[in-house]
Design a protein around this motif. Structure first.
Motif, PDB file in Angstrom:
ATOM      1  N   GLY A   1      27.442  32.667  29.897  1.00  0.00           N
ATOM      2  CA  GLY A   1      26.642  33.157  31.002  1.00  0.00           C
ATOM      3  C   GLY A   1      27.480  33.896  32.028  1.00  0.00           C
ATOM      4  O   GLY A   1      28.707  33.761  32.078  1.00  0.00           O
ATOM      5  N   PHE A   2      26.799  34.656  32.905  1.00  0.00           N
ATOM      6  CA  PHE A   2      27.558  35.525  33.814  1.00  0.00           C
ATOM      7  C   PHE A   2      28.178  34.772  34.987  1.00  0.00           C
ATOM      8  O   PHE A   2      28.883  35.350  35.799  1.00  0.00           O
ATOM      9  CB  PHE A   2      26.675  36.697  34.274  1.00  0.00           C
ATOM     10  CG  PHE A   2      26.047  36.543  35.636  1.00  0.00           C
ATOM     11  CD1 PHE A   2      26.377  37.430  36.665  1.00  0.00           C
ATOM     12  CD2 PHE A   2      25.111  35.561  35.904  1.00  0.00           C
ATOM     13  CE1 PHE A   2      25.795  37.321  37.914  1.00  0.00           C
ATOM     14  CE2 PHE A   2      24.520  35.449  37.152  1.00  0.00           C
ATOM     15  CZ  PHE A   2      24.866  36.331  38.167  1.00  0.00           C
ATOM     16  N   GLU A   3      27.977  33.450  35.048  1.00  0.00           N
ATOM     17  CA  GLU A   3      28.699  32.642  36.026  1.00  0.00           C
ATOM     18  C   GLU A   3      30.201  32.619  35.744  1.00  0.00           C
ATOM     19  O   GLU A   3      31.000  32.304  36.611  1.00  0.00           O
ATOM     20  CB  GLU A   3      28.204  31.187  36.004  1.00  0.00           C
ATOM     21  CG  GLU A   3      26.735  31.003  36.323  1.00  0.00           C
ATOM     22  CD  GLU A   3      25.874  30.919  35.081  1.00  0.00           C
ATOM     23  OE1 GLU A   3      24.925  30.133  35.087  1.00  0.00           O
ATOM     24  OE2 GLU A   3      26.156  31.639  34.103  1.00  0.00           O
ATOM     25  N   ALA A   4      30.566  32.935  34.503  1.00  0.00           N
ATOM     26  CA  ALA A   4      31.957  32.818  34.057  1.00  0.00           C
ATOM     27  C   ALA A   4      32.892  33.760  34.805  1.00  0.00           C
ATOM     28  O   ALA A   4      32.484  34.813  35.297  1.00  0.00           O
ATOM     29  CB  ALA A   4      32.039  33.097  32.556  1.00  0.00           C
ATOM     30  N   GLY A   5      34.156  33.387  34.863  1.00  0.00           N
ATOM     31  CA  GLY A   5      35.165  34.251  35.459  1.00  0.00           C
ATOM     32  C   GLY A   5      35.689  35.252  34.452  1.00  0.00           C
ATOM     33  O   GLY A   5      35.435  35.153  33.251  1.00  0.00           O
ATOM     34  N   GLY A   6      36.437  36.231  34.939  1.00  0.00           N
ATOM     35  CA  GLY A   6      37.043  37.222  34.047  1.00  0.00           C
ATOM     36  C   GLY A   6      36.013  38.172  33.469  1.00  0.00           C
ATOM     37  O   GLY A   6      34.951  38.407  34.039  1.00  0.00           O
ATOM     38  N   HIS A   7      36.321  38.739  32.302  1.00  0.00           N
ATOM     39  CA  HIS A   7      35.436  39.719  31.671  1.00  0.00           C
ATOM     40  C   HIS A   7      34.120  39.077  31.282  1.00  0.00           C
ATOM     41  O   HIS A   7      34.072  37.953  30.789  1.00  0.00           O
ATOM     42  CB  HIS A   7      36.125  40.340  30.462  1.00  0.00           C
ATOM     43  CG  HIS A   7      37.262  41.238  30.847  1.00  0.00           C
ATOM     44  ND1 HIS A   7      37.058  42.453  31.441  1.00  0.00           N
ATOM     45  CD2 HIS A   7      38.602  41.083  30.735  1.00  0.00           C
ATOM     46  CE1 HIS A   7      38.232  43.029  31.684  1.00  0.00           C
ATOM     47  NE2 HIS A   7      39.185  42.202  31.276  1.00  0.00           N
TER      48      HIS A   7
ATOM     49  N   GLU B   1      44.532  40.876  41.344  1.00  0.00           N
ATOM     50  CA  GLU B   1      43.201  40.618  40.793  1.00  0.00           C
ATOM     51  C   GLU B   1      43.107  39.142  40.430  1.00  0.00           C
ATOM     52  O   GLU B   1      43.900  38.650  39.636  1.00  0.00           O
ATOM     53  CB  GLU B   1      42.969  41.489  39.556  1.00  0.00           C
ATOM     54  CG  GLU B   1      41.615  41.287  38.909  1.00  0.00           C
ATOM     55  CD  GLU B   1      41.403  42.156  37.683  1.00  0.00           C
ATOM     56  OE1 GLU B   1      40.546  41.805  36.853  1.00  0.00           O
ATOM     57  OE2 GLU B   1      42.116  43.180  37.536  1.00  0.00           O
ATOM     58  N   LEU B   2      42.116  38.461  40.999  1.00  0.00           N
ATOM     59  CA  LEU B   2      41.987  37.020  40.856  1.00  0.00           C
ATOM     60  C   LEU B   2      40.687  36.699  40.128  1.00  0.00           C
ATOM     61  O   LEU B   2      39.602  36.742  40.720  1.00  0.00           O
ATOM     62  CB  LEU B   2      42.001  36.349  42.238  1.00  0.00           C
ATOM     63  CG  LEU B   2      43.196  36.704  43.137  1.00  0.00           C
ATOM     64  CD1 LEU B   2      43.017  36.102  44.522  1.00  0.00           C
ATOM     65  CD2 LEU B   2      44.514  36.249  42.504  1.00  0.00           C
ATOM     66  N   GLU B   3      40.781  36.374  38.850  1.00  0.00           N
ATOM     67  CA  GLU B   3      39.608  36.160  38.019  1.00  0.00           C
ATOM     68  C   GLU B   3      39.292  34.659  37.916  1.00  0.00           C
ATOM     69  O   GLU B   3      40.126  33.878  37.479  1.00  0.00           O
ATOM     70  CB  GLU B   3      39.840  36.735  36.614  1.00  0.00           C
ATOM     71  CG  GLU B   3      40.146  38.226  36.613  1.00  0.00           C
ATOM     72  CD  GLU B   3      40.434  38.759  35.217  1.00  0.00           C
ATOM     73  OE1 GLU B   3      40.290  37.986  34.240  1.00  0.00           O
ATOM     74  OE2 GLU B   3      40.819  39.934  35.092  1.00  0.00           O
ATOM     75  N   ILE B   4      38.078  34.304  38.301  1.00  0.00           N
ATOM     76  CA  ILE B   4      37.656  32.905  38.243  1.00  0.00           C
ATOM     77  C   ILE B   4      36.128  32.845  38.257  1.00  0.00           C
ATOM     78  O   ILE B   4      35.476  33.783  38.724  1.00  0.00           O
ATOM     79  CB  ILE B   4      38.244  32.088  39.435  1.00  0.00           C
ATOM     80  CG1 ILE B   4      38.253  30.571  39.152  1.00  0.00           C
ATOM     81  CG2 ILE B   4      37.545  32.419  40.718  1.00  0.00           C
ATOM     82  CD1 ILE B   4      39.296  30.144  38.149  1.00  0.00           C
ATOM     83  N   GLY B   5      35.566  31.750  37.758  1.00  0.00           N
ATOM     84  CA  GLY B   5      34.121  31.618  37.681  1.00  0.00           C
ATOM     85  C   GLY B   5      33.506  31.015  38.922  1.00  0.00           C
ATOM     86  O   GLY B   5      34.192  30.494  39.805  1.00  0.00           O
ATOM     87  N   GLN B   6      32.172  31.061  38.998  1.00  0.00           N
ATOM     88  CA  GLN B   6      31.455  30.496  40.134  1.00  0.00           C
ATOM     89  C   GLN B   6      31.666  28.990  40.265  1.00  0.00           C
ATOM     90  O   GLN B   6      31.586  28.451  41.375  1.00  0.00           O
ATOM     91  CB  GLN B   6      29.958  30.785  39.999  1.00  0.00           C
ATOM     92  CG  GLN B   6      29.580  32.237  40.225  1.00  0.00           C
ATOM     93  CD  GLN B   6      28.079  32.464  40.134  1.00  0.00           C
ATOM     94  OE1 GLN B   6      27.379  31.739  39.428  1.00  0.00           O
ATOM     95  NE2 GLN B   6      27.583  33.470  40.822  1.00  0.00           N
ATOM     96  N   VAL B   7      31.952  28.334  39.153  1.00  0.00           N
ATOM     97  CA  VAL B   7      32.142  26.886  39.199  1.00  0.00           C
ATOM     98  C   VAL B   7      33.390  26.496  39.991  1.00  0.00           C
ATOM     99  O   VAL B   7      33.592  25.321  40.317  1.00  0.00           O
ATOM    100  CB  VAL B   7      32.216  26.308  37.760  1.00  0.00           C
ATOM    101  CG1 VAL B   7      33.561  26.603  37.109  1.00  0.00           C
ATOM    102  CG2 VAL B   7      31.913  24.815  37.746  1.00  0.00           C
ATOM    103  N   SER B   8      34.206  27.478  40.369  1.00  0.00           N
ATOM    104  CA  SER B   8      35.387  27.194  41.193  1.00  0.00           C
ATOM    105  C   SER B   8      35.003  26.526  42.514  1.00  0.00           C
ATOM    106  O   SER B   8      35.809  25.794  43.093  1.00  0.00           O
ATOM    107  CB  SER B   8      36.167  28.489  41.476  1.00  0.00           C
ATOM    108  OG  SER B   8      35.324  29.461  42.084  1.00  0.00           O
TER     109      SER B   8
END
Length: 314
Positions: A141-147, A279-286
């Motif tokens: 799902g789009f909640e994920a971090g990164g690409h 560039e700091l890639e992380i998901g919404q669950v952070s």
């Protein structure tokens, strides 16, 4: 969580249906081996490694664990042929592919006895994965971090839709960092989960301590999905993110976006610790992560939370 096997634990010969995402600048041999030693499936993230570094990480992981582990291969990165050859030469038994056509290497890998999973962000591409013959499908799902996917489909909507359109083992990803979220994903139809952000904030992750500390400070709304013109990516709203937004305001110049990204921004941020211009890639669950833990403690928490979560009765 019981140790009874399901389709994912049987496929990968692991104790728990928990896969650690192969994140760039985080997922070296220390993280992958720690996850595997705890009963999950650790993945080495090849996308941030030169081929010789990947080989070194595979060899060190073999020494650090006797349990199954795998390599994540992003199909949009260079040196693909060399990376695949290293995987074959080092006799890695599990490969997760992403960001490309699953038909590219699935048959080649499976002929060598390698289990192949592919990451998708839509039901349409999940069906294509099944047609390509992969062993398992990761629906993210789009909640994920990164690409990420362009359609912005949430995990809550994506998993049940993918489930009713495929027969292969299904792994849920995106927005999963608690045992309760893992149980929710499995109730929706997933056979297992892939977790990235929670493992990014562990002692064993290869990323910079500045970044790990930053993850524990993030709140709701601190990340944003951007760069849809190139390859959608979820990142933290820091100075670099606002630089990208300025380029958008000036007319969405794709060449300017490429030039800005081309300064090794992801390495600068997550690996070298520049929290302002990286560039700091992380998901919404952070927003649910408030401390840096050893992998063993993450597993302990996930399993306890999973078991403590009771299904409601209407």
């Amino acid at each position: 969580m019981q140790e009874n096997s399901n389709r994912i634990t049987e496929l990968f010969n692991i104790k728990y249906p928990i896969i650690q995402g192969g994140m760039i600048w985080h997922s070296g041999w220390r993280l992958a081996s720690a996850v595997s030693n705890c009963g999950g499936l650790g993945l080495i993230g090849s996308a941030s490694m030169y081929p010789d570094i990947l080989r070194e990480n595979i060899q060190k992981c073999k020494k650090a664990t006797s349990k199954p582990f795998g390599v994540n291969v992003a199909l949009l990165y260079p040196n693909l042929e060399e990376i695949i050859n290293i995987i074959l030469e080092e006799e890695v038994k599990i490969v997760f592919t992403s960001a490309g056509n699953p038909k590219t290497f699935t048959e080649t890998l499976q002929k060598e006895g390698i289990k192949v999973a592919h990451v998708v962000s839509s039901t349409k591409f999940a069906v294509k994965c099944e047609d390509a013959g992969v062993d398992a499908i990761v629906a993210e799902g789009f909640e994920a971090g990164g690409h990420n996917g362009r359609d912005e489909t949430t995990t809550l909507c994506l998993i049940p839709n993918v489930k009713r359109n495929i027969s292969k083992p299904l792994i849920a990803a995106g927005g999963i960092g608690l045992g309760s979220q893992m149980k929710a994903a499995m109730i929706l139809g997933a056979d297992g989960v892939q977790i990235g952000s929670r493992f990014a904030a562990t002692q064993e992750a290869s990323s910079h301590n500045n970044w790990k500390d930053k993850i524990t400070e993030l709140k709701e709304g601190d990340t944003q999905l951007t760069l849809k013109e190139l390859a959608p990516v979820r990142m933290v709203k820091n100075n670099f993110y606002h630089e990208l937004e300025k380029i958008y305001d000036e007319g969405r110049n794709a060449e300017a976006l490429v030039a800005s990204l081309g300064r090794a921004r992801a390495k600068r941020g997550m690996f070298e610790g520049d929290m302002i211009e990286g560039e700091l890639e992380i998901g919404q669950v952070s927003a649910l992560i408030d401390e840096i833990l050893p992998v063993e403690k993450v597993f302990e928490n996930l399993i306890k939370e999973f078991n403590d979560t009771k299904n409601p009765v209407l």
